[in-house]
Design a protein around this motif. Structure first.
Motif, mmCIF file in Angstrom:
data_model
loop_
_atom_site.group_PDB
_atom_site.id
_atom_site.type_symbol
_atom_site.label_atom_id
_atom_site.label_comp_id
_atom_site.label_asym_id
_atom_site.label_seq_id
_atom_site.Cartn_x
_atom_site.Cartn_y
_atom_site.Cartn_z
ATOM 1 N N GLU A 59 1.014 -1.422 -0.398
ATOM 2 C CA GLU A 59 -0.146 0.267 0.252
ATOM 3 C C GLU A 59 0.453 1.488 -0.220
ATOM 4 O O GLU A 59 0.553 2.367 -0.226
ATOM 5 C CB GLU A 59 -1.270 -0.086 1.488
ATOM 6 C CG GLU A 59 -1.750 -0.779 1.253
ATOM 7 C CD GLU A 59 -1.470 -2.358 2.621
ATOM 8 O OE1 GLU A 59 -2.013 -3.000 2.471
ATOM 9 O OE2 GLU A 59 0.061 -2.342 2.253
ATOM 10 N N ALA A 123 -5.558 2.059 -3.993
ATOM 11 C CA ALA A 123 -6.380 1.281 -5.263
ATOM 12 C C ALA A 123 -6.896 1.580 -5.410
ATOM 13 O O ALA A 123 -7.769 2.612 -5.544
ATOM 14 C CB ALA A 123 -6.505 -0.199 -4.767
ATOM 15 N N VAL A 124 -6.264 1.585 -7.571
ATOM 16 C CA VAL A 124 -6.950 2.587 -8.851
ATOM 17 C C VAL A 124 -7.815 1.366 -9.753
ATOM 18 O O VAL A 124 -7.296 0.674 -10.047
ATOM 19 C CB VAL A 124 -6.583 3.617 -8.958
ATOM 20 C CG1 VAL A 124 -6.879 3.848 -10.667
ATOM 21 C CG2 VAL A 124 -6.158 4.552 -7.939
ATOM 22 N N GLN A 125 -9.100 1.656 -10.067
ATOM 23 C CA GLN A 125 -9.327 0.298 -11.386
ATOM 24 C C GLN A 125 -9.667 1.771 -12.225
ATOM 25 O O GLN A 125 -10.230 2.302 -12.287
ATOM 26 C CB GLN A 125 -10.233 -0.009 -11.006
ATOM 27 C CG GLN A 125 -10.940 -1.276 -11.815
ATOM 28 C CD GLN A 125 -12.033 -1.396 -11.573
ATOM 29 O OE1 GLN A 125 -13.023 -1.324 -10.619
ATOM 30 N NE2 GLN A 125 -12.747 -2.649 -12.303
ATOM 31 N N ILE A 126 -8.979 1.160 -13.232
ATOM 32 C CA ILE A 126 -9.322 1.933 -14.889
ATOM 33 C C ILE A 126 -10.192 1.296 -15.871
ATOM 34 O O ILE A 126 -10.372 0.512 -15.746
ATOM 35 C CB ILE A 126 -8.001 1.515 -15.832
ATOM 36 C CG1 ILE A 126 -7.065 2.310 -14.897
ATOM 37 C CG2 ILE A 126 -8.066 3.099 -16.588
ATOM 38 C CD1 ILE A 126 -6.618 3.383 -14.727
ATOM 39 N N ALA A 127 -11.053 2.327 -15.740
ATOM 40 C CA ALA A 127 -12.283 2.079 -17.084
ATOM 41 C C ALA A 127 -12.114 2.655 -18.212
ATOM 42 O O ALA A 127 -12.229 4.408 -18.691
ATOM 43 C CB ALA A 127 -13.484 1.969 -16.005
ATOM 44 N N GLU A 128 -12.337 2.046 -19.158
ATOM 45 C CA GLU A 128 -12.141 2.605 -20.782
ATOM 46 C C GLU A 128 -13.941 2.799 -20.630
ATOM 47 O O GLU A 128 -14.495 2.559 -20.811
ATOM 48 C CB GLU A 128 -11.642 1.973 -21.527
ATOM 49 C CG GLU A 128 -11.488 2.449 -22.606
ATOM 50 C CD GLU A 128 -10.717 2.080 -24.212
ATOM 51 O OE1 GLU A 128 -11.014 2.574 -25.408
ATOM 52 O OE2 GLU A 128 -10.512 0.457 -23.585
#
Length: 147
Positions: A59, A123-128
């Motif tokens: 983290e 924590a990151v989530q990529i979304a197109e």
């Protein structure tokens, strides 16, 4: 609280590990683990060893930043600032210094050369997507709101 593990490298036993120089300091000072004095001439950059490696929780990241006193008094700063050390790196921590001053600067063994701050990495989530939501600012940038 997060625990960060430090390992002194062979032959570096007398070089201090990172440490805070005051109770409320944000950063831990890093010390030069050079075998002999290193001269950093004006405009020159060098990678300076610190004599330790570390392990930190996933983290965290460690950021390497200049010391304000060296920057103000001698023009010594860090390139790639802040430099990032990822949680999965296990090699020796080194500091990329540059002399932006007018005079050569000598780095002595054990000298404080930079500071290291620990930051939580979200924590990151990529979304197109095909379209982004609008804002008042829109695509304005690079000084569009004034000087």
């Amino acid at each position: 609280m997060f625990q960060v593990l430090f390992k002194r490298l062979p032959g570096q036993e007398e070089v201090p590990l990172p440490r805070k120089m005051s109770e409320w300091a944000a950063g831990f000072d890093l010390h030069a683990a050079v075998a002999e004095p290193v001269t950093l001439n004006p405009g020159e950059r060098k990678l300076i060893p610190t004599g330790f490696s570390m392990a930190m929780p996933a983290e965290l990241e460690a950021q390497i930043r200049p010391r304000s006193g060296l920057a103000y008094k001698h023009g010594i700063t860090c390139l790639n600032s802040p430099g990032t050390i990822d949680a999965d790196y296990r090699g020796e921590v080194k500091v990329l210094l540059i002399n932006l001053g007018q005079e050569p600067f000598i780095i002595e063994r054990g000298e404080r050369i930079a500071q290291m701050l620990f930051q939580v990495v979200p924590a990151v989530q990529i979304a197109e997507v095909d379209e982004l939501p609008d804002t008042v600012r829109g695509t304005g940038g690079f000084g569009h709101t004034g000087v």
